[in-house]
Scaffold this motif. Structure first.
Motif, PDB file in Angstrom:
ATOM      1  N   HIS A 256      32.325  34.814  43.864  1.00 62.72           N
ATOM      2  CA  HIS A 256      33.682  34.372  43.542  1.00 62.72           C
ATOM      3  C   HIS A 256      33.661  33.524  42.266  1.00 62.72           C
ATOM      4  O   HIS A 256      32.804  32.645  42.131  1.00 62.72           O
ATOM      5  N   PRO A 257      34.587  33.764  41.350  1.00 67.19           N
ATOM      6  CA  PRO A 257      34.593  32.980  40.106  1.00 67.19           C
ATOM      7  C   PRO A 257      34.694  31.463  40.352  1.00 67.19           C
ATOM      8  O   PRO A 257      34.149  30.675  39.573  1.00 67.19           O
ATOM      9  N   CYS A 293      46.354  35.535  44.340  1.00 66.34           N
ATOM     10  CA  CYS A 293      45.142  34.734  44.485  1.00 66.34           C
ATOM     11  C   CYS A 293      45.452  33.331  43.966  1.00 66.34           C
ATOM     12  O   CYS A 293      45.823  33.160  42.795  1.00 66.34           O
ATOM     13  N   PHE A 295      43.703  31.146  42.951  1.00 59.88           N
ATOM     14  CA  PHE A 295      42.838  30.683  41.858  1.00 59.88           C
ATOM     15  C   PHE A 295      43.229  31.299  40.503  1.00 59.88           C
ATOM     16  O   PHE A 295      42.698  30.928  39.471  1.00 59.88           O
ATOM     17  N   HIS A 296      44.213  32.226  40.486  1.00 54.48           N
ATOM     18  CA  HIS A 296      44.396  33.015  39.260  1.00 54.48           C
ATOM     19  C   HIS A 296      44.744  32.192  38.009  1.00 54.48           C
ATOM     20  O   HIS A 296      44.287  32.532  36.923  1.00 54.48           O
ATOM     21  N   CYS A 299      41.362  31.201  36.653  1.00 50.31           N
ATOM     22  CA  CYS A 299      40.256  32.159  36.757  1.00 50.31           C
ATOM     23  C   CYS A 299      40.031  32.890  35.432  1.00 50.31           C
ATOM     24  O   CYS A 299      40.957  33.504  34.892  1.00 50.31           O
ATOM     25  N   ARG A 301      38.576  35.607  35.063  1.00 48.87           N
ATOM     26  CA  ARG A 301      38.552  37.054  35.286  1.00 48.87           C
ATOM     27  C   ARG A 301      39.894  37.606  35.759  1.00 48.87           C
ATOM     28  O   ARG A 301      40.000  38.783  36.094  1.00 48.87           O
ATOM     29  N   ALA A 302      40.916  36.757  35.824  1.00 47.28           N
ATOM     30  CA  ALA A 302      42.178  37.175  36.445  1.00 47.28           C
ATOM     31  C   ALA A 302      42.794  38.373  35.726  1.00 47.28           C
ATOM     32  O   ALA A 302      42.769  38.468  34.493  1.00 47.28           O
ATOM     33  N   CYS A 306      45.969  40.027  40.410  1.00 49.11           N
ATOM     34  CA  CYS A 306      45.642  38.717  40.986  1.00 49.11           C
ATOM     35  C   CYS A 306      46.880  37.815  41.099  1.00 49.11           C
ATOM     36  O   CYS A 306      46.892  36.891  41.909  1.00 49.11           O
ATOM     37  N   PRO A 311      43.780  38.357  47.744  1.00 46.98           N
ATOM     38  CA  PRO A 311      42.592  39.076  48.229  1.00 46.98           C
ATOM     39  C   PRO A 311      42.131  38.523  49.569  1.00 46.98           C
ATOM     40  O   PRO A 311      42.191  37.317  49.806  1.00 46.98           O
ATOM     41  N   CYS A 324      37.889  38.097  46.593  1.00 48.38           N
ATOM     42  CA  CYS A 324      38.227  38.334  45.179  1.00 48.38           C
ATOM     43  C   CYS A 324      38.397  39.837  45.006  1.00 48.38           C
ATOM     44  O   CYS A 324      37.582  40.608  45.528  1.00 48.38           O
ATOM     45  N   HIS A 325      39.449  40.244  44.264  1.00 51.59           N
ATOM     46  CA  HIS A 325      39.690  41.683  44.100  1.00 51.59           C
ATOM     47  C   HIS A 325      38.522  42.389  43.423  1.00 51.59           C
ATOM     48  O   HIS A 325      38.359  43.596  43.571  1.00 51.59           O
ATOM     49  N   PHE A 326      37.715  41.648  42.680  1.00 55.32           N
ATOM     50  CA  PHE A 326      36.668  42.293  41.886  1.00 55.32           C
ATOM     51  C   PHE A 326      35.255  41.942  42.355  1.00 55.32           C
ATOM     52  O   PHE A 326      34.290  42.266  41.686  1.00 55.32           O
TER      53      PHE A 326
END
Ligand code: SF4
Length: 331
Positions: A256-257, A293, A295-296, A299, A301-302, A306, A311, A324-326
């Motif tokens: 997770h980021p 999410c 955290f977006h 994040c 990586r968002a 997200c 997720p 996390c979606h990724f």
């Protein structure tokens, strides 16, 4: 004193779909405003959302996240101090049922010890109440727990202010152990201590775990403390668990980021250089958490999904789960 049998690999604690909402009570100004036609702000804080977690007998589960993420609320619910809004907390009582059940050790030992009581009474009153000892035998009973926690038992006539911060925390631990719990919730319980004292108290926790086969939920904002003491780690962000896994796996291979950002902030000398970006921005208000999410906004990586889709926790390896979606699509 009850010296427990060796660790059994059964779940001692099961937390199932647990949520907690705190309704905001309007203050004086808001109530006065209501009288002149301004309705008070009644937004609720969703402190915990759908937490599912289990802790095996004899295990140390570390719970890490920034201040305000809900980890202390979860600890208080596990210790029976706060009630959940929904969901369940179950302790397996197969075999021995501990008189003290789950006990909580707090961050500030000075605030949690009654300043007007002598150490003998602070540690001994609850065991007398539970019938674990008698008033006549209380001095010897208290002495055993003081010794176990590294405090001179000759000092039981003293008051809390006559001890150092580290000794007061040991008194808090002795008080919790004296009711023979089999589960300890330790909430930031080394955060107020100097670093050298922190290490001593953490070592005490590990010794006690071995001697008494205790099970811990160990809560801290400091991942280096959690990594040091835990068998497994759960990472929380804004009331949700975003990653769980065995300590070594989670630290070596965070998915997770947010976990990566926490690890990046750890003051450790690492052989492998880290390429993660430092955590950015402030933790959002739990009064209005971001959609999708949580955290977006922070994040690196968002992506578009997200901002709308939350997720769920999904398996990313043996005993390793991540929300996390990724998380499953990256190396
Ligand atoms: Fe970041 Fe999106 Fe994963 Fe949330 S779901 S942690 S915003 S990449």
């Amino acid at each position: 004193m009850n010296v427990h049998s060796p660790a059994e690999q059964t779940d001692l604690l099961s937390i199932d779909a647990l949520s907690k909402r705190f309704e905001r009570q309007p203050g004086l100004i808001a109530r006065a405003g209501a009288l002149v036609g301004h309705p008070p702000d009644r937004r609720a804080v969703q402190a915990l959302s759908d937490i599912t977690l289990s802790v095996r007998r004899g295990e140390v589960m570390g719970l890490v996240g920034e201040s305000g993420c809900g980890k202390s609320t979860l600890g208080r619910i596990v210790a029976g101090i706060t009630t959940p809004s929904s969901g369940a907390v179950r302790f397996s009582r197969s075999g021995r049922a501990a008189p003290g059940g789950a006990q909580m050790i707090f961050q500030d030992p000075f605030a949690s010890l009654n300043p007007r009581k002598r150490v003998r009474d602070i540690i001994g009153e609850a065991p007398v109440f539970h019938g674990l000892t008698t008033r006549r035998e209380m001095t010897a009973y208290v002495a055993r727990y003081m010794e176990l926690c590294g405090i001179d038992p000759e000092l039981q006539d003293r008051f809390p202010h006559q001890f150092s911060g580290g000794q007061r925390q040991r008194i808090g631990i002795a008080r919790a152990l004296a009711v023979e719990p089999d589960f300890l919730v330790c909430d930031e319980c080394v955060a107020s201590l100097d670093v050298s004292i922190q290490a001593q108290v953490l070592n005490l926790f590990m010794e006690l775990r071995e001697k008494l086969n205790l099970t811990y939920l160990f809560i801290s904002h400091d991942l280096s403390v959690i990594e040091h003491i835990s068998d497994r780690i759960a990472v929380m962000y804004l009331g949700r668990i975003v990653e769980t896994g065995p300590t070594e796996e989670l630290v070596r291979n965070p998915r997770h980021p947010y976990t990566r950002a926490l690890l990046d902030e750890m003051p450790v000398v690492s052989a492998a250089p880290r390429a993660f970006q430092p955590i950015r921005g402030e933790i959002p208000s739990p009064l209005s958490p971001p959609p999708g999410c949580h955290f977006h906004p922070r994040c690196p990586r968002a992506e578009a999904i997200c901002t709308t889709n939350q997720p769920g926790l999904a398996s990313v390896g043996p005993q390793h789960r991540c929300a996390c979606h990724f998380a499953t699509t990256e190396s």
